[in-house]
Design an enzyme around this catalytic site. Structure first.
Site, PDB file in Angstrom:
ATOM      1  N   ILE A 177      -3.627   0.500   2.072  1.00  0.00           N
ATOM      2  CA  ILE A 177      -2.921  -0.329   3.050  1.00  0.00           C
ATOM      3  C   ILE A 177      -3.555  -0.094   4.419  1.00  0.00           C
ATOM      4  CG2 ILE A 177      -0.689  -0.933   4.003  1.00  0.00           C
ATOM      5  CD1 ILE A 177      -1.015  -1.318   0.925  1.00  0.00           C
ATOM      6  N   GLU A 178      -4.144  -1.140   4.991  1.00  0.00           N
ATOM      7  CA  GLU A 178      -4.912  -0.982   6.217  1.00  0.00           C
ATOM      8  C   GLU A 178      -4.324  -1.722   7.403  1.00  0.00           C
ATOM      9  OE1 GLU A 178      -9.118  -1.168   5.707  1.00  0.00           O
ATOM     10  OE2 GLU A 178      -9.023  -0.582   3.602  1.00  0.00           O
TER      11      GLU A 178
END
Length: 456
Positions: A177-178
């Site tokens: 998850i960026e």
């Protein structure tokens, strides 16, 4: 990690003889594991030689180099009908493959045999959620728990008429998850843990945070949910591999302290994430000899070290089997056992002053000062010290410190030099006499009591 999209291409995969005899099951407690992402054909994004484009999943399972394969990515959490979508670039996508009715979820069931072949050879195959451009996130914990049940039924140990990988059962999930925040992710992870408790196989949960600590998107969930491994992305960041040895940047020690002191799972493993070739990331690539040296040093320095993660399989194979080379280096360093290094640096002295590069032993670690400091060493990303190794036992003796803000002047005369005064301000080079000692200030200082060599 970048999400890519490519048209479906045909390959004649070269199947190499398996070297895995007998088959050894994946062991997450080892220090020599290699995790390599597959699914995005990263090499194909920057090259035109089709022969090196991403091959089928099973192609990468024909020797002992790779232990974990996160399949990347499930890039949309809530598509039509609140059903997720996956994009595996040139292997399976919504353009070149049929989708399940009223959804954007492609039918990738042709991968089922590849997945089971890899698992039969002792690999684990997980599903990576997110990616650099993923449409992800939760509006509430209830939505996150519902999504966990969807993932369980579509990809893991549950059941559904909609199984993108057919009858293959993946070994867990990975959070790449960026963007956004950790909101809802603890509930998601905890629900997966609940669903998998008592299952007839082990399920793994991993995450791929940026090396910057704490990670802005995943920091909250890492501190509140149970992970088996962390694939730290030590590239595209100031804490990346190209900054190894810089106390103010390289921060594996922070992640080790988090793993052993903060993580809900004190046995969580921390991997060094690296680009598998110069074109695999914007920055952070180092040659295999340099990566091997760093990985082995971290393996021998920190008990949380678990191995190396690479982005990605296509890049590693095209770059002279970068994956196999790092695996060989890790195996040579030893896959089991961690003898703590001795605390060989001098003991930290409270109230002392240390210049940048000074090393001390304190509280189970050896530390290096990032710059001049008199602060106590602590695992703090904004602090003055960097942990360079865990350690145990007695230190190498008392540390040599400099009285705060000043240094003795050898062979000097006290004649004509004013006495030191606590209220006076001294700039670098100014002198003062204190208790028959002559002192020269190293920098701006006020109120720091001198002490040192006798003035003759």
């Amino acid at each position: 990690m970048t999400l890519l999209s490519f048209p479906l291409l045909a390959f004649n995969a070269l199947i190499l003889p398996s070297l895995m005899s007998p088959v050894v099951a994946f062991d997450s407690s080892r220090y020599d594991n290699v995790a390599v992402y597959w699914g995005q054909n990263s090499y194909g994004a920057t090259h035109s030689d089709v022969d090196n484009f991403q091959k089928t999943l099973s192609f990468y399972c024909n020797d002992e180099a790779i232990d974990v394969i996160p399949v990347a990515f499930l890039n949309v959490f809530f598509g039509p009908g609140d059903v997720p979508s996956i994009n595996l670039a040139n292997t399976c996508n919504t353009v070149d493959n049929a989708t399940f009715p009223d959804t954007d979820l492609p039918d990738c069931s042709a991968l089922a045999s590849d997945i089971t072949q890899c698992q039969a050879k002792g690999k684990i195959v997980t599903l990576s959620l997110g990616g650099a451009t993923g449409s992800v996130g939760f509006g509430s914990d209830d939505q996150a728990r519902t999504f966990a049940n969807t993932i369980w039924n579509l990809f893991l140990g549950g059941s559904s008429d909609t199984r993108p990988f057919g009858n293959a059962v993946l070994d867990g999930v990975d959070l790449d998850i960026e963007g956004g925040t950790s909101s809802g992710y603890p509930a998601f992870v905890n629900e997966i843990r609940s669903l998998s408790s008592g299952a007839n196989k082990q399920y793994y949960i991993t995450a791929a945070p940026q090396c910057v600590f704490p990670d802005s998107a995943l920091g909250g969930v890492l501190n509140s949910a149970n992970f088996d491994a962390i694939y730290g992305e030590f590239y595209n960041n100031p804490c990346g591999l190209t900054h190894f040895g810089e106390a103010s940047n390289w921060n594996f020690g922070l992640w080790d302290n988090w793993a052993r002191e903060t993580s809900p799972n004190p046995n969580v493993k921390v991997y060094i994430g690296a680009p598998a070739s110069p074109t695999a990331a914007g920055s952070g690539y180092i040659d295999i000899d340099a990566l091997s040296d760093i990985a082995v040093q971290m393996r021998n320095s920190f008990p949380s070290f678990g191995g190396v993660m690479l982005w990605d399989a296509s890049q590693a194979y095209a770059n002279g089997r970068y994956d196999l080379s790092i695996k060989n280096a890790l195996v040579a360093a030893g896959g089991t056992g961690f003898p703590f290094p001795a605390c060989s640096a001098p003991t930290y002295v409270s109230g002392g002053a240390y210049t940048g590069g000074s090393q001390v032993s304190f509280d189970g670690y050896m530390w290096e000062a990032k710059w001049w400091t008199s602060a106590e060493p602590a695992s703090n990303p904004n602090g003055d010290w960097s942990a360079i190794s865990a350690c145990s036992g007695s230190s190498g003796g008392s540390s040599t410190t400099t009285s705060v803000g000043s240094t003795p002047t050898s062979g000097g005369s006290c004649a004509g030099i004013d006495a030191w005064a606590a209220t006076s301000i001294y700039t670098g080079g100014q002198q003062a006499v204190y208790q028959n000692h002559l002192w020269s200030a190293q920098w701006w200082t006020q109120g720091d009591t001198p002490g040192g060599k006798l003035c003759i």
